[in-house]
Design an enzyme around this catalytic site. Structure first.
Site, short mmCIF file in Angstrom:
data_model
loop_
_atom_site.label_atom_id
_atom_site.label_comp_id
_atom_site.label_asym_id
_atom_site.label_seq_id
_atom_site.Cartn_x
_atom_site.Cartn_y
_atom_site.Cartn_z
N GLY A 33 85.06 -87.93 -21.64
CA GLY A 33 84.82 -86.99 -20.54
C GLY A 33 83.38 -87.09 -20.05
N ALA A 34 83.23 -87.59 -18.81
CA ALA A 34 81.87 -87.62 -18.23
C ALA A 34 81.75 -86.46 -17.25
N GLY A 35 82.11 -85.26 -17.72
CA GLY A 35 81.94 -84.05 -16.93
C GLY A 35 80.58 -83.45 -17.26
N VAL A 36 80.48 -82.14 -17.08
CA VAL A 36 79.17 -81.49 -17.24
C VAL A 36 78.69 -81.59 -18.69
N HIS B 106 52.95 -76.06 0.48
CA HIS B 106 52.65 -77.49 0.35
C HIS B 106 51.61 -77.71 -0.74
N VAL C 116 91.74 -92.31 -22.46
CA VAL C 116 91.71 -92.48 -23.92
C VAL C 116 93.09 -92.24 -24.51
N ALA D 133 78.58 -69.27 -16.61
CA ALA D 133 78.11 -68.00 -17.14
C ALA D 133 77.78 -67.01 -16.02
N GLY E 25 87.03 -80.60 -21.06
CA GLY E 25 87.31 -79.32 -20.43
C GLY E 25 87.52 -78.22 -21.46
N ARG E 26 87.67 -77.00 -20.95
CA ARG E 26 87.88 -75.83 -21.81
C ARG E 26 89.09 -75.06 -21.32
P1 FAD Z 1 82.40 -66.58 -23.71
O1 FAD Z 1 80.96 -66.87 -23.55
O2 FAD Z 1 83.27 -67.65 -24.26
O3 FAD Z 1 82.51 -65.27 -24.58
C1 FAD Z 1 83.74 -64.74 -24.97
C2 FAD Z 1 83.54 -63.92 -26.24
O4 FAD Z 1 84.74 -63.23 -26.52
C3 FAD Z 1 83.25 -64.79 -27.47
O5 FAD Z 1 82.18 -64.24 -28.18
C4 FAD Z 1 84.54 -64.71 -28.28
O6 FAD Z 1 84.31 -64.83 -29.67
C5 FAD Z 1 85.00 -63.32 -27.91
N1 FAD Z 1 86.44 -63.09 -28.13
C6 FAD Z 1 87.48 -63.91 -27.87
N2 FAD Z 1 88.65 -63.30 -28.17
C7 FAD Z 1 88.32 -62.07 -28.64
C8 FAD Z 1 89.07 -60.95 -29.11
N3 FAD Z 1 90.41 -60.97 -29.11
N4 FAD Z 1 88.40 -59.88 -29.54
C9 FAD Z 1 87.05 -59.82 -29.51
N5 FAD Z 1 86.30 -60.82 -29.06
C10 FAD Z 1 86.92 -61.93 -28.63
N6 FAD Z 1 77.59 -72.24 -18.01
C11 FAD Z 1 76.57 -72.10 -17.15
O7 FAD Z 1 76.66 -71.31 -16.20
N7 FAD Z 1 75.40 -72.79 -17.32
C12 FAD Z 1 75.24 -73.67 -18.33
O8 FAD Z 1 74.18 -74.27 -18.46
C13 FAD Z 1 76.31 -73.85 -19.24
N8 FAD Z 1 76.18 -74.70 -20.28
C14 FAD Z 1 77.21 -74.83 -21.18
C15 FAD Z 1 77.06 -75.73 -22.22
C16 FAD Z 1 78.09 -75.90 -23.14
C17 FAD Z 1 77.93 -76.86 -24.29
C18 FAD Z 1 79.27 -75.11 -23.02
C19 FAD Z 1 80.38 -75.23 -24.03
C20 FAD Z 1 79.44 -74.23 -21.97
C21 FAD Z 1 78.40 -74.08 -21.03
N9 FAD Z 1 78.52 -73.23 -19.93
C22 FAD Z 1 77.49 -73.10 -19.04
C23 FAD Z 1 79.73 -72.42 -19.71
C24 FAD Z 1 79.48 -71.00 -20.22
O9 FAD Z 1 79.13 -71.05 -21.58
C25 FAD Z 1 80.72 -70.16 -20.01
O10 FAD Z 1 81.10 -70.21 -18.65
C26 FAD Z 1 80.44 -68.70 -20.39
O11 FAD Z 1 80.05 -68.60 -21.73
C27 FAD Z 1 81.69 -67.85 -20.15
O12 FAD Z 1 81.40 -66.53 -20.47
P2 FAD Z 1 82.51 -65.52 -20.99
O13 FAD Z 1 81.80 -64.27 -21.30
O14 FAD Z 1 83.63 -65.51 -20.03
O15 FAD Z 1 83.09 -66.19 -22.33
P1 NAD Z 2 84.54 -80.75 -17.17
O1 NAD Z 2 85.77 -80.30 -16.49
O2 NAD Z 2 83.23 -80.59 -16.51
O3 NAD Z 2 84.66 -82.31 -17.52
C1 NAD Z 2 85.71 -82.85 -18.26
C2 NAD Z 2 85.85 -84.31 -17.88
O4 NAD Z 2 86.73 -84.92 -18.79
C3 NAD Z 2 86.43 -84.50 -16.48
O5 NAD Z 2 85.60 -85.36 -15.74
C4 NAD Z 2 87.81 -85.09 -16.75
O6 NAD Z 2 88.22 -85.98 -15.75
C5 NAD Z 2 87.58 -85.81 -18.07
N1 NAD Z 2 88.79 -86.01 -18.88
C6 NAD Z 2 89.80 -85.14 -19.10
N2 NAD Z 2 90.70 -85.69 -19.93
C7 NAD Z 2 90.25 -86.93 -20.25
C8 NAD Z 2 90.73 -87.99 -21.08
N3 NAD Z 2 91.87 -87.87 -21.76
N4 NAD Z 2 90.01 -89.14 -21.18
C9 NAD Z 2 88.84 -89.25 -20.48
N5 NAD Z 2 88.34 -88.28 -19.69
C10 NAD Z 2 89.03 -87.14 -19.58
O7 NAD Z 2 84.59 -80.05 -18.59
P2 NAD Z 2 83.49 -80.00 -19.76
O8 NAD Z 2 82.41 -80.99 -19.50
O9 NAD Z 2 84.27 -80.05 -21.02
O10 NAD Z 2 82.90 -78.56 -19.58
C11 NAD Z 2 83.75 -77.40 -19.70
C12 NAD Z 2 83.28 -76.29 -18.82
O11 NAD Z 2 82.03 -75.80 -19.25
C13 NAD Z 2 83.13 -76.75 -17.39
O12 NAD Z 2 84.04 -76.04 -16.60
C14 NAD Z 2 81.74 -76.43 -17.00
O13 NAD Z 2 81.68 -75.71 -15.81
C15 NAD Z 2 81.19 -75.60 -18.14
N6 NAD Z 2 79.84 -76.09 -18.41
C16 NAD Z 2 78.87 -75.84 -17.48
C17 NAD Z 2 77.61 -76.34 -17.67
C18 NAD Z 2 76.56 -76.07 -16.64
O14 NAD Z 2 76.75 -75.20 -15.81
N7 NAD Z 2 75.44 -76.79 -16.64
C19 NAD Z 2 77.31 -77.09 -18.79
C20 NAD Z 2 78.31 -77.34 -19.70
C21 NAD Z 2 79.58 -76.82 -19.50
#
Ligand code: FAD
Ligand code: NAD
Length: 475
Positions: A188-191, A451, A245, A327, A278-279
């Protein structure tokens, strides 16, 4: 502890904890239940974002970029450094400290605002009752006028490449490596793939990204994506597009990854593999079937534009509902819902949510891409400006990339802004504000920019929309 609240929020990530704070600011009695548990067993608020997402990844991106620049950029400033050495344990320790400080900060904010923070699991029953199961002890029955579901998301696992916690890991695992892998594979070459691939590449790993789509960063503007791809290749990221994959098998010497592309079947050997495809929304164990909350085909909680679910007085926000998994999107939904519950005005402008990818080059955008405008057959004007002509970018030794402004051909209203280059994530703020106020390209043209700043590139791109850029040849 009281068992009756005005609002119970289930989930303490950026959507849930922000909702809880705003609801308390609105004078409501609020509880926030959160199930997050760190690998060392500790319980903290902040969810994925603070503990395993946005914040730890940005800490490592910053550290690894500095390390890379010492080796690749300092010499051009006339600074010679014999050789930089990496103390990964210290780098990881710095990251952990930042995370700890910020998650501790939420507990303090809860206290200051009178939010009852509860660690444990929440389960929605009928009639706005919630079964709260603490980490230890018996479940309790809580009641509220309103319940907000904010349970976030979890990584998608590929059936052929199951996580094993050591050599095949999700993003959380990839943030915690205790050694730099010699060969790192990323599916996955996503974010996430690009951010974490960049971290480990800069620290010395050979990184191969396998991406199923034929187009790089398909969600970004094509011109920006092409420019970014060129720059990532220069960094040494081996990005293979159209690579589907099939399987990943962990053995003694690492992981064998099999994939297929237009040229047939291939195999690569890596020491560690990150699966970042993805998630998915997290609703396991959350809903009593009779509670009345419905899920869509992909498992997201169904909500209307104001985040109301199908059950009366039950709301849902953040990654667990439709829309980008970001977030700031979740937090703003949390604020909207807390205000609506309190009888105040609340709204979300889903058309103006910024996206930022924190790589080097950084990539950021808001609004529509050129491809989307073409698809919609909407007449538009485009202006671009290259950072190569920005004095500030040159002084920073970061003069690659561009800013692109897209405006309606008739009304001049800004429809999208796309940036690849230094501090793109900061620069996009101006574009977000402009679009929120429905500004025209001319509004940006007539706004005075300091500037020499990088913001001048945004100004010049807006001028270029009408062929009036001052520091570029207009075409
Ligand atoms: P979450 O942050 O997932 O929080 C949900 C919470 O609910 C968790 O603590 C979980 O344990 C809890 N929970 C779940 N089920 C229950 C239950 N039944 N009872 C009680 N608690 C429960 N987004 C950005 O905008 N900028 C970024 O730079 C960015 N970087 C990221 C980097 C990575 C590696 C990852 C994985 C994600 C990134 N994201 C980024 C995405 C961002 O983290 C999510 O969009 C954000 O956390 C979503 O917020 P949320 O509150 O909906 O869920
Ligand atoms: P993503 O959707 O950004 O990227 C996933 C990538 O995996 C896609 O390009 C997709 O085509 C590829 N893919 C899917 N199945 C595949 C397969 N079988 N083989 C090869 N490639 C495949 O998802 P992510 O990178 O996992 O991130 C999850 C979420 O977390 C995103 O929705 C993103 O918005 C959020 N996030 C945000 C930030 C940020 O805001 N800077 C940083 C990290 C994560």
């Amino acid at each position: 502890m009281s068992t009756k609240f005005d609002v119970i929020v289930i989930g303490g990530g950026p959507a849930g904890y922000v909702c809880a704070i705003r609801a308390a600011q609105n004078g409501l009695r609020v509880a926030c239940i959160d199930a997050w548990q760190n690998r060392d067993g500790s319980r903290v608020f902040g969810g994925t974002c603070l503990n395993a997402g946005c914040i730890p990844s940005k800490a490592l991106l910053e550290s690894s970029e500095l390390y890379h620049r010492v080796g690749h950029e300092f010499a051009s400033h006339g600074i010679s450094v014999k050789s930089a050495t990496l103390d990964l344990a210290k780098m990881q320790g710095r990251k952990a400290k930042i995370v700890q400080q910020l998650s501790g900060g939420i507990a303090q904010l809860f206290k200051a605002n009178g939010v009852t923070g509860l660690f444990g699991h929440g389960h929605l029953l009928t009639g706005n009752k919630v079964r709260y199961t603490p980490p230890e002890g018996a479940p309790e029955l809580l009641e509220a006028e309103h319940v907000v579901l904010a349970t976030g998301s979890t990584p998608v696992e590929l059936p052929g490449a199951k996580f094993n916690g050591t050599t095949i890991v999700d993003s959380w695992g990839a943030l915690d490596f205790d050694a730099v892998p010699r060969r790192l594979g990323v599916i996955g070459a996503g974010v996430i793939g690009l951010e974490l691939g960049s971290v480990w590449r800069r620290l010395g790993a050979e990184v191969t990204l396998l991406e199923a789509m034929d187009r790089f960063l398909f969600m970004a503007d094509g011109q920006v994506a092409r420019d970014a791809e060129r720059q990532f290749k220069k960094l040494g990221l081996d990005i293979r597009l159209g690579a589907r994959v099939q399987s990943a098998t962990a053995g003694e010497s690492g992981v064998t990854v099999s994939y297929e592309d237009g040229n047939g079947r291939h195999e690569i050997e890596v020491d560690r593999l990150v699966v970042a495809v993805g998630r998915r929304p997290c609703t396991g164990g959350l809903l009593d079937p009779l509670a009345g909350v419905t899920l869509d085909k992909r498992g997201y909680i169904e909500v209307d534009d104001e985040c109301r679910t199908a059950a009366p007085n039950v709301w849902a926000v953040g990654d667990v509902v439709r829309g980008p998994m970001l977030a700031h999107k979740g937090s703003e939904e949390g604020v909207m819902v807390a205000d609506l519950i309190a009888g105040r005005h609340g709204e979300m402008n889903y058309a103006v949510i910024p996206s930022v990818i924190y790589t080097a080059p950084e990539i950021a955008w808001v609004g529509l891409t050129e491809e989307q405008l073409k698809e919609q057959r909407r007449p538009y004007k485009a202006g671009t400006f290259n950072f190569a002509a920005s004095g500030r970018a040159k002084a920073m030794e970061q003069a690659a990339g561009l800013v692109k402004v897209l405006a309606d051909a008739e009304t001049d209203r800004i429809l999208g802004v796309h940036i690849v280059g230094p501090f793109a994530g900061e620069l996009i703020g101006e574009a977000v504000l402009a679009m929120e106020f429905e500004a025209s390209a001319e509004d940006l043209q007539r706004t005075i920019h300091g500037h020499p700043t990088l913001t001048e590139a945004v100004h010049e791109a807006a001028l270029a929309v009408d062929g009036r850029a001052l520091h570029a040849v207009n075409r």
